[in-house]
Scaffold this motif. Structure first.
Motif, PDB file in Angstrom:
ATOM      1  N   LEU A  98       0.827  -1.222   0.000  1.00  0.00           N
ATOM      2  CA  LEU A  98       0.000   0.000   0.000  1.00  0.00           C
ATOM      3  C   LEU A  98       0.858   1.268   0.000  1.00  0.00           C
ATOM      4  O   LEU A  98       0.562   2.245  -0.684  1.00  0.00           O
ATOM      5  CB  LEU A  98      -0.916  -0.004   1.233  1.00  0.00           C
ATOM      6  N   THR A  99       1.960   1.218   0.803  1.00  0.00           N
ATOM      7  CA  THR A  99       2.872   2.377   0.850  1.00  0.00           C
ATOM      8  C   THR A  99       3.501   2.638  -0.498  1.00  0.00           C
ATOM      9  O   THR A  99       3.572   3.770  -0.983  1.00  0.00           O
ATOM     10  CB  THR A  99       3.984   2.141   1.892  1.00  0.00           C
ATOM     11  N   ALA A 100       3.961   1.571  -1.134  1.00  0.00           N
ATOM     12  CA  ALA A 100       4.579   1.703  -2.458  1.00  0.00           C
ATOM     13  C   ALA A 100       3.583   2.270  -3.467  1.00  0.00           C
ATOM     14  O   ALA A 100       3.922   3.125  -4.306  1.00  0.00           O
ATOM     15  CB  ALA A 100       5.113   0.352  -2.918  1.00  0.00           C
ATOM     16  N   PHE A 101       2.325   1.799  -3.359  1.00  0.00           N
ATOM     17  CA  PHE A 101       1.287   2.254  -4.284  1.00  0.00           C
ATOM     18  C   PHE A 101       0.999   3.748  -4.086  1.00  0.00           C
ATOM     19  O   PHE A 101       0.892   4.518  -5.055  1.00  0.00           O
ATOM     20  CB  PHE A 101      -0.001   1.429  -4.049  1.00  0.00           C
ATOM     21  N   THR A 102       0.927   4.119  -2.790  1.00  0.00           N
ATOM     22  CA  THR A 102       0.656   5.531  -2.466  1.00  0.00           C
ATOM     23  C   THR A 102       1.774   6.424  -2.958  1.00  0.00           C
ATOM     24  O   THR A 102       1.546   7.490  -3.538  1.00  0.00           O
ATOM     25  CB  THR A 102       0.496   5.702  -0.944  1.00  0.00           C
ATOM     26  N   LEU A 103       3.034   6.007  -2.703  1.00  0.00           N
ATOM     27  CA  LEU A 103       4.179   6.806  -3.147  1.00  0.00           C
ATOM     28  C   LEU A 103       4.227   6.939  -4.653  1.00  0.00           C
ATOM     29  O   LEU A 103       4.573   7.979  -5.202  1.00  0.00           O
ATOM     30  CB  LEU A 103       5.484   6.179  -2.638  1.00  0.00           C
ATOM     31  N   THR A 104       3.857   5.815  -5.329  1.00  0.00           N
ATOM     32  CA  THR A 104       3.859   5.835  -6.794  1.00  0.00           C
ATOM     33  C   THR A 104       2.821   6.815  -7.320  1.00  0.00           C
ATOM     34  O   THR A 104       3.100   7.639  -8.197  1.00  0.00           O
ATOM     35  CB  THR A 104       3.568   4.433  -7.364  1.00  0.00           C
ATOM     36  N   ILE A 105       1.611   6.737  -6.756  1.00  0.00           N
ATOM     37  CA  ILE A 105       0.541   7.653  -7.188  1.00  0.00           C
ATOM     38  C   ILE A 105       0.917   9.095  -6.871  1.00  0.00           C
ATOM     39  O   ILE A 105       0.782   9.987  -7.706  1.00  0.00           O
ATOM     40  CB  ILE A 105      -0.788   7.297  -6.482  1.00  0.00           C
ATOM     41  N   GLY A 106       1.434   9.336  -5.602  1.00  0.00           N
ATOM     42  CA  GLY A 106       1.828  10.690  -5.194  1.00  0.00           C
ATOM     43  C   GLY A 106       2.930  11.241  -6.070  1.00  0.00           C
ATOM     44  O   GLY A 106       2.914  12.395  -6.475  1.00  0.00           O
ATOM     45  N   GLY A 107       3.917  10.376  -6.353  1.00  0.00           N
ATOM     46  CA  GLY A 107       5.026  10.805  -7.204  1.00  0.00           C
ATOM     47  C   GLY A 107       4.553  11.185  -8.589  1.00  0.00           C
ATOM     48  O   GLY A 107       5.007  12.162  -9.181  1.00  0.00           O
ATOM     49  N   ASN A 108       3.618  10.359  -9.092  1.00  0.00           N
ATOM     50  CA  ASN A 108       3.075  10.659 -10.430  1.00  0.00           C
ATOM     51  C   ASN A 108       2.326  11.987 -10.434  1.00  0.00           C
ATOM     52  O   ASN A 108       2.410  12.763 -11.386  1.00  0.00           O
ATOM     53  CB  ASN A 108       2.139   9.532 -10.886  1.00  0.00           C
ATOM     54  N   VAL A 109       1.564  12.239  -9.334  1.00  0.00           N
ATOM     55  CA  VAL A 109       0.809  13.504  -9.238  1.00  0.00           C
ATOM     56  C   VAL A 109       1.764  14.684  -9.184  1.00  0.00           C
ATOM     57  O   VAL A 109       1.582  15.682  -9.873  1.00  0.00           O
ATOM     58  CB  VAL A 109      -0.102  13.487  -7.991  1.00  0.00           C
ATOM     59  N   LEU A 110       2.823  14.553  -8.315  1.00  0.00           N
ATOM     60  CA  LEU A 110       3.799  15.633  -8.204  1.00  0.00           C
ATOM     61  C   LEU A 110       4.501  15.878  -9.528  1.00  0.00           C
ATOM     62  O   LEU A 110       4.715  17.014  -9.946  1.00  0.00           O
ATOM     63  CB  LEU A 110       4.825  15.299  -7.121  1.00  0.00           C
ATOM     64  N   ALA A 111       4.878  14.780 -10.180  1.00  0.00           N
ATOM     65  CA  ALA A 111       5.562  14.915 -11.470  1.00  0.00           C
ATOM     66  C   ALA A 111       4.642  15.579 -12.486  1.00  0.00           C
ATOM     67  O   ALA A 111       5.049  16.444 -13.259  1.00  0.00           O
ATOM     68  CB  ALA A 111       6.000  13.540 -11.964  1.00  0.00           C
ATOM     69  N   GLN A 112       3.362  15.150 -12.434  1.00  0.00           N
ATOM     70  CA  GLN A 112       2.401  15.709 -13.376  1.00  0.00           C
ATOM     71  C   GLN A 112       2.207  17.200 -13.108  1.00  0.00           C
ATOM     72  O   GLN A 112       2.148  18.016 -14.032  1.00  0.00           O
ATOM     73  CB  GLN A 112       1.064  14.972 -13.234  1.00  0.00           C
ATOM     74  N   THR A 113       2.123  17.571 -11.783  1.00  0.00           N
ATOM     75  CA  THR A 113       1.956  18.978 -11.406  1.00  0.00           C
ATOM     76  C   THR A 113       3.154  19.794 -11.851  1.00  0.00           C
ATOM     77  O   THR A 113       3.014  20.888 -12.384  1.00  0.00           O
ATOM     78  CB  THR A 113       1.783  19.103  -9.879  1.00  0.00           C
ATOM     79  N   SER A 114       4.360  19.279 -11.607  1.00  0.00           N
ATOM     80  CA  SER A 114       5.577  19.979 -12.005  1.00  0.00           C
ATOM     81  C   SER A 114       5.636  20.186 -13.508  1.00  0.00           C
ATOM     82  O   SER A 114       5.984  21.256 -13.994  1.00  0.00           O
ATOM     83  CB  SER A 114       6.799  19.182 -11.529  1.00  0.00           C
ATOM     84  N   GLU A 115       5.293  19.142 -14.240  1.00  0.00           N
ATOM     85  CA  GLU A 115       5.291  19.245 -15.702  1.00  0.00           C
ATOM     86  C   GLU A 115       4.250  20.253 -16.172  1.00  0.00           C
ATOM     87  O   GLU A 115       4.480  21.027 -17.112  1.00  0.00           O
ATOM     88  CB  GLU A 115       5.002  17.867 -16.314  1.00  0.00           C
ATOM     89  N   ASP A 116       3.093  20.276 -15.479  1.00  0.00           N
ATOM     90  CA  ASP A 116       2.025  21.200 -15.830  1.00  0.00           C
ATOM     91  C   ASP A 116       2.471  22.650 -15.611  1.00  0.00           C
ATOM     92  O   ASP A 116       2.214  23.526 -16.433  1.00  0.00           O
ATOM     93  CB  ASP A 116       0.788  20.889 -14.990  1.00  0.00           C
ATOM     94  N   CYS A 117       3.151  22.889 -14.488  1.00  0.00           N
ATOM     95  CA  CYS A 117       3.648  24.242 -14.190  1.00  0.00           C
ATOM     96  C   CYS A 117       4.711  24.671 -15.194  1.00  0.00           C
ATOM     97  O   CYS A 117       4.753  25.831 -15.631  1.00  0.00           O
ATOM     98  CB  CYS A 117       4.232  24.295 -12.772  1.00  0.00           C
ATOM     99  N   THR A 118       5.573  23.720 -15.541  1.00  0.00           N
ATOM    100  CA  THR A 118       6.615  24.027 -16.537  1.00  0.00           C
ATOM    101  C   THR A 118       5.998  24.417 -17.867  1.00  0.00           C
ATOM    102  O   THR A 118       6.441  25.370 -18.532  1.00  0.00           O
ATOM    103  CB  THR A 118       7.546  22.819 -16.733  1.00  0.00           C
ATOM    104  N   LEU A 119       4.964  23.693 -18.265  1.00  0.00           N
ATOM    105  CA  LEU A 119       4.276  23.996 -19.527  1.00  0.00           C
ATOM    106  C   LEU A 119       3.609  25.358 -19.459  1.00  0.00           C
ATOM    107  O   LEU A 119       3.783  26.192 -20.355  1.00  0.00           O
ATOM    108  CB  LEU A 119       3.239  22.913 -19.828  1.00  0.00           C
ATOM    109  N   LYS A 120       2.854  25.601 -18.375  1.00  0.00           N
ATOM    110  CA  LYS A 120       2.156  26.887 -18.221  1.00  0.00           C
ATOM    111  C   LYS A 120       3.160  28.050 -18.164  1.00  0.00           C
ATOM    112  O   LYS A 120       2.957  29.098 -18.773  1.00  0.00           O
ATOM    113  CB  LYS A 120       1.308  26.873 -16.938  1.00  0.00           C
ATOM    114  N   GLY A 121       4.233  27.833 -17.395  1.00  0.00           N
ATOM    115  CA  GLY A 121       5.251  28.873 -17.267  1.00  0.00           C
ATOM    116  C   GLY A 121       5.917  29.175 -18.584  1.00  0.00           C
ATOM    117  O   GLY A 121       6.160  30.334 -18.935  1.00  0.00           O
ATOM    118  N   SER A 122       6.231  28.123 -19.344  1.00  0.00           N
ATOM    119  CA  SER A 122       6.879  28.293 -20.638  1.00  0.00           C
ATOM    120  C   SER A 122       5.993  29.065 -21.606  1.00  0.00           C
ATOM    121  O   SER A 122       6.458  29.961 -22.323  1.00  0.00           O
ATOM    122  CB  SER A 122       7.247  26.928 -21.223  1.00  0.00           C
TER     123      SER A 122
END
Length: 462
Positions: free
Chosen positions: A18-42
Motif C-alpha cells: 500500500l505504501t509503495a502504491f501511495t508513493l507511486t501515485i503521489g510521485g506521479n501527481v507531483l511529477a504531473q503537477t511539475s510538468e504542468d507548471c513548466t508547460l504553463k510557465g513556458s
C-alpha cells in the motif's frame, strides 16, 4: 493452530504494498503537477519575452493560480505586460497590476523592495485616477512616512505636494502642514540632486583629467545629467505650485497667531524663521523669533539669523562673526551650505574674491549640486579678466576658465541650467576666437594666471 508468523508477514507485505502504491501515485501527481507548471510557465514567459502580450495574458491567470511560486520571472514579465496594456489606455488592468505587486511582495519578500512596491502602487492608482483626492494624498503620505528611501521619484514628489496644495485651498489640509510638507519635499529633492551631482562631478573630473570614459560611464553620465535636469525643473515646479501661498502676507499672520502657543518649541521656531528668512520677510516678528531662538538654545540657526540681521543693518564684520559661528555649529548639510553661501556672498560683495571662493567651495563640499556657487565663482573670474594677464590674449583667456565653470554650474543644477549655459556661451564668445588664436600662435598652449584666480587654461587646438 494459527501461524502467526505467516499472518504477520502477510500484514507487513500488505502495508509495504500500500505504501509503495501511495508513493507511486503521489510521485506521479507531483511529477504531473511539475510538468504542468513548466508547460504553463513556458507558454507565458516565452510569449512575454517576445512582447507578444496579447498571447501572454491568456496564460498569466492560469499560471499564477496553479503555480504561484513557479518563478520570480513570472512577476517581472507580468509587470511589463500589464504596463504595456495600461500605457495603451486599458485602465482595467490597473487592479491586476496591483494584485501582481502584492503577490510578488508576499511570495518573494527577500527579492522585493517593499517601499518601491508601495510607491509603484500609489503612483499607479493616481495616474489611473482611482480614489478621491484625499485618499490619494493619504496614500502618498503613508509611503513618504514609512518608506522614505523609496520615495525618490521627482514625479511622485511633485504629485504629493501638489495634492497638499490643492487640498489646502479646499480647506482640507492646514496651512502649517502644507508648509511642513514643502520643507520635507524640498529637502528630499535636494538630497537626491546631491547624490546625482556627485556622480556627474566624478565623471566630469575624469574627463578634465584627460581620461576616457567607458561606454557604460558615458551612458550613466548622460542619464545623471538628464535626471538632474528633471529634478531641477520639478523643484522649480514645487516652488511655483506653492506660489503666493508662502508670501510674507500669509506667513506673518500665521506665525504671529501661533507664536504664544509655540514659542517654546524649538522646532517650530526654527521652521518659522526658515520660511520668513527664505521670503525676506522684513517684519518685527522675524527679530522676535531670532531672539527667542537664541534664548531657548544658542545654536547654529540662531547664530545664522543673528548674522542675517547684522548684515541687514550693514554690520558686515559682526555678520561674519555670527556666520562663522553658525558654520562651526551646524551639522545639517543643507543648512551648512546656506551658511557658507552667506559668508561667500558677504566677501564677494566687499570685493574679497579669494575669500568668497573659499566659502563657495566649502558650500560645494556639503552640497555638490549647488550650481549657484560655481556660477558665482565664474562671474568673479570674468570680472577679474583685466587684472589677470599681461597681454590682451592672456586677459581674455580668463573667459575660458569662467565659461567652463559656468557650464559646470548648469550640469550639476538643473534649476539654473538655462541661465548658466547662457552665461557660459557669453563668456566663450568673449574669449579669443580662432583667428586670434592662430595669429598669436597659441593653439594648444597653456595660459597660467598669477592673480588671485591662479591655475591655468589650455588654449583650444585649431
Amino acid at each position: 493452530m494459527i501461524n502467526f508468523y505467516n499472518t504477520n508477514t502477510m500484514k507487513k507485505n500488505l502495508v509495504l504494498l500500500l505504501t509503495a502504491f501511495t508513493l507511486t501515485i503521489g510521485g506521479n501527481v507531483l511529477a504531473q503537477t511539475s510538468e504542468d507548471c513548466t508547460l504553463k510557465g513556458s507558454l507565458f514567459i516565452e510569449a512575454a519575452k517576445a512582447k507578444n502580450y496579447d498571447e501572454a495574458i491568456k496564460h498569466y491567470a492560469p499560471l499564477v493560480a496553479a503555480c504561484p511560486t513557479y518563478s520570480l520571472a513570472v512577476y517581472q514579465y507580468g509587470e511589463k505586460m500589464f504596463s504595456h496594456f495600461i500605457k495603451a489606455g486599458d485602465n482595467s488592468k490597473v487592479n491586476d497590476m496591483v494584485t501582481l505587486y502584492n503577490d510578488r511582495l508576499r511570495l518573494y519578500p527577500e527579492k522585493t523592495d517593499a517601499g518601491e512596491v508601495q510607491m509603484d502602487i500609489v503612483q499607479l492608482k493616481y495616474d489611473a485616477g482611482l480614489g478621491t483626492k484625499m485618499e490619494q494624498y493619504q496614500a502618498y503620505e503613508e509611503v513618504f512616512n514609512n518608506h522614505n528611501e523609496a520615495f525618490k521619484s521627482p514625479k511622485s514628489l511633485y504629485t504629493y505636494f501638489s495634492l497638499a496644495v490643492d487640498l489646502n485651498k479646499e480647506g482640507a489640509v492646514p496651512l502649517a502642514d502644507m508648509f511642513d510638507l514643502y520643507d520635507a519635499v524640498t529637502q528630499k529633492l535636494e538630497a537626491e540632486e546631491g547624490k546625482m551631482a556627485q556622480k556627474i562631478i566624478s565623471y566630469s573630473d575624469k574627463e578634465e583629467a584627460g581620461e576616457t570614459l567607458t561606454s557604460r560611464e558615458k551612458k550613466n553620465y548622460a542619464a545623471y545629467e538628464k535626471n538632474l535636469g528633471i529634478f531641477g525643473k520639478v523643484r522649480g515646479s514645487v516652488d511655483a505650485k506653492l506660489g503666493t501661498i508662502a508670501d510674507c502676507e500669509n506667513l506673518i499672520p500665521l506665525y504671529s497667531k501661533d507664536y504664544e502657543a509655540n514659542k517654546n518649541d524649538i522646532d517650530w521656531v526654527n521652521r518659522a524663521l526658515s520660511r520668513l528668512n527664505a521670503k525676506d520677510c522684513d517684519d518685527p516678528l522675524f527679530f522676535k523669533l531670532v531672539q527667542q531662538l537664541h534664548t531657548l538654545k544658542p545654536s547654529a540657526k540662531s547664530a545664522y539669523y543673528l548674522g542675517k540681521l547684522a548684515e541687514k543693518d550693514g554690520k558686515s564684520s559682526e555678520a561674519l562673526r555670527y556666520f562663522n559661528e553658525s558654520a562651526e555649529l551646524e551639522t545639517n548639510p543643507q543648512d551648512k551650505a546656506k551658511v557658507y553661501y552667506s559668508l561667500a556672498e558677504n566677501f564677494r560683495k566687499s570685493g574679497k574674491y579669494s575669500d568668497a571662493r573659499k566659502y563657495y567651495n566649502k558650500m560645494l563640499e556639503v552640497k555638490p549640486n549647488a550650481g549657484i556657487a560655481y556660477l558665482k565663482i565664474a562671474n568673479m573670474y570674468a570680472a577679474s579678466a583685466n587684472n589677470c594677464g599681461t597681454t590682451p590674449f592672456e586677459k581674455r583667456a580668463m573667459y575660458w576658465k569662467a565659461a567652463d565653470l559656468a557650464k559646470k554650474a548648469g550640469k550639476v543644477d538643473g534649476a539654473i541650467a538655462s541661465s548658466a549655459n547662457q552665461t557660459a556661451s557669453s563668456y566663450y564668445a568673449r574669449a579669443p576666437q580662432k583667428a586670434e588664436i592662430f595669429s598669436a600662435g597659441m593653439a594648444g598652449q597653456t595660459v597660467s594666471f598669477k592673480c588671485w584666480v591662479g591655475g591655468s587654461v589650455k588654449v583650444p587646438n585649431l
